[in-house]
Scaffold this active site. Structure first.
Site, PDB file in Angstrom:
ATOM      1  N   TYR A 160    -125.721 -40.157  83.869  1.00 52.50           N
ATOM      2  CA  TYR A 160    -124.697 -39.443  84.637  1.00 52.50           C
ATOM      3  C   TYR A 160    -124.991 -37.945  84.682  1.00 52.50           C
ATOM      4  O   TYR A 160    -124.892 -37.307  85.745  1.00 52.50           O
ATOM      5  CB  TYR A 160    -123.338 -39.715  84.003  1.00 52.50           C
ATOM      6  CG  TYR A 160    -122.157 -39.104  84.720  1.00 52.50           C
ATOM      7  CD1 TYR A 160    -121.656 -39.676  85.891  1.00 52.50           C
ATOM      8  CD2 TYR A 160    -121.523 -37.971  84.213  1.00 52.50           C
ATOM      9  CE1 TYR A 160    -120.563 -39.125  86.538  1.00 52.50           C
ATOM     10  CE2 TYR A 160    -120.434 -37.421  84.852  1.00 52.50           C
ATOM     11  CZ  TYR A 160    -119.954 -38.000  86.014  1.00 52.50           C
ATOM     12  OH  TYR A 160    -118.869 -37.444  86.650  1.00 52.50           O
TER      13      TYR A 160
ATOM     14  N   LYS B 255    -125.737 -35.813  88.060  1.00 52.58           N
ATOM     15  CA  LYS B 255    -124.902 -34.688  88.455  1.00 52.58           C
ATOM     16  C   LYS B 255    -125.692 -33.382  88.490  1.00 52.58           C
ATOM     17  O   LYS B 255    -125.401 -32.492  89.305  1.00 52.58           O
ATOM     18  CB  LYS B 255    -123.697 -34.564  87.519  1.00 52.58           C
ATOM     19  CG  LYS B 255    -122.667 -35.665  87.710  1.00 52.58           C
ATOM     20  CD  LYS B 255    -122.214 -35.777  89.162  1.00 52.58           C
ATOM     21  CE  LYS B 255    -121.010 -36.686  89.333  1.00 52.58           C
ATOM     22  NZ  LYS B 255    -120.611 -36.832  90.763  1.00 52.58           N
TER      23      LYS B 255
END
Length: 248
Positions: free
Chosen positions: A154, A158
């Site tokens: 993640y 991002k």
């Protein structure tokens, strides 16, 4: 109304921040395509917007699937004639410590966040270039700026969104298309564990100077700003609406 007669696509809009953004755009006069993997959720959000006097449709789409994205964008253009605003908000988590994370968990998260954002960008940018107008919004996270434990996939995705934002802004500025990113605070279903589990919530709250969790409606004004003409001279920027967590 700041977005009167604009046409917006909001991905991952079946719940959480995405749903709040879709509703906020509709209140500001936009026609909104509520996009989500879950058709029932997308249609519920769209129906609520219509019930309140707005104009919206709910469309099912797996943003990591190029064919589905192209079909979705085509459906929106067929209904309203163009696409002015794209909010790349769809996301998932597959939590695991890095030494235990599977290749599938790694790839699933990158497929949705990075491939999905790129698929949607390419599906709408041609028309924006032709009309010489567009607003591209990406959703990043403090995890992409600071890193996090148990979510290296993640965090990497991002962080990648930050690079996509800046590259998009530089390439498309000549066409009067802006691209900006928003790093919202913990206000989504994906952060439910952090906000409710005693093992995490106090430690996490200690990192937020405002000392409380965000509500989705507190984040939406930032999305409205970046989608509106008020931000016409702002591009390539990242705004953290996170209660001060990422203060340097």
């Amino acid at each position: 109304m700041q977005l009167k007669d604009r046409v917006a696509i909001v991905t991952g809009a079946g719940q959480g921040i995405g749903a709040a953004v879709a509703a906020a755009y509709a209140r500001e006069g936009a026609k909104v395509a509520v996009i989500d993997l879950n058709l029932d959720a997308a249609q519920r959000v769209a129906a609520d917007i219509v019930e309140r006097g707005g104009d919206a449709i709910g469309v099912a789409c797996d943003v990591s699937n190029r064919e589905q994205v192209e079909a979705m964008a085509g459906e929106v253009e067929k209904r309203w004639g163009r696409i002015d605003i794209l909010v790349n908000n769809a996301g998932i988590t597959r939590t695991a410590m890095l030494n235990k994370m599977t290749g599938e968990q790694w790839q699933q998260v990158l497929n949705v966040h990075l491939n999905g954002a790129f698929n949607c960008l390419q599906a709408v940018v041609g028309g924006m270039i032709e009309r010489r107008y567009g607003r591209i919004l990406y959703v990043t996270s403090a995890a992409g700026v600071l890193g996090t434990i148990g979510q290296i996939n993640y965090s990497a995705a991002k962080a990648g969104i930050l690079g996509m934002t800046k590259s998009t802004a530089k390439e498309l500025a000549r066409y009067n298309i802006t691209a900006n990113a928003i790093a919202p605070g913990a206000a989504t279903p994906m952060t439910e564990t952090i906000r409710t589990d005693d093992r995490f919530k106090e430690k996490y709250l200690d990192r937020i100077p405002l000392g409380r969790w965000a509500e989705p409606e507190e984040i939406t004004p930032v999305f409205v700003f970046f989608a509106s003409d008020a931000s016409s001279y702002v591009t390539g920027q990242v705004l953290a609406a996170d209660g001060g967590m990422t203060i340097n």
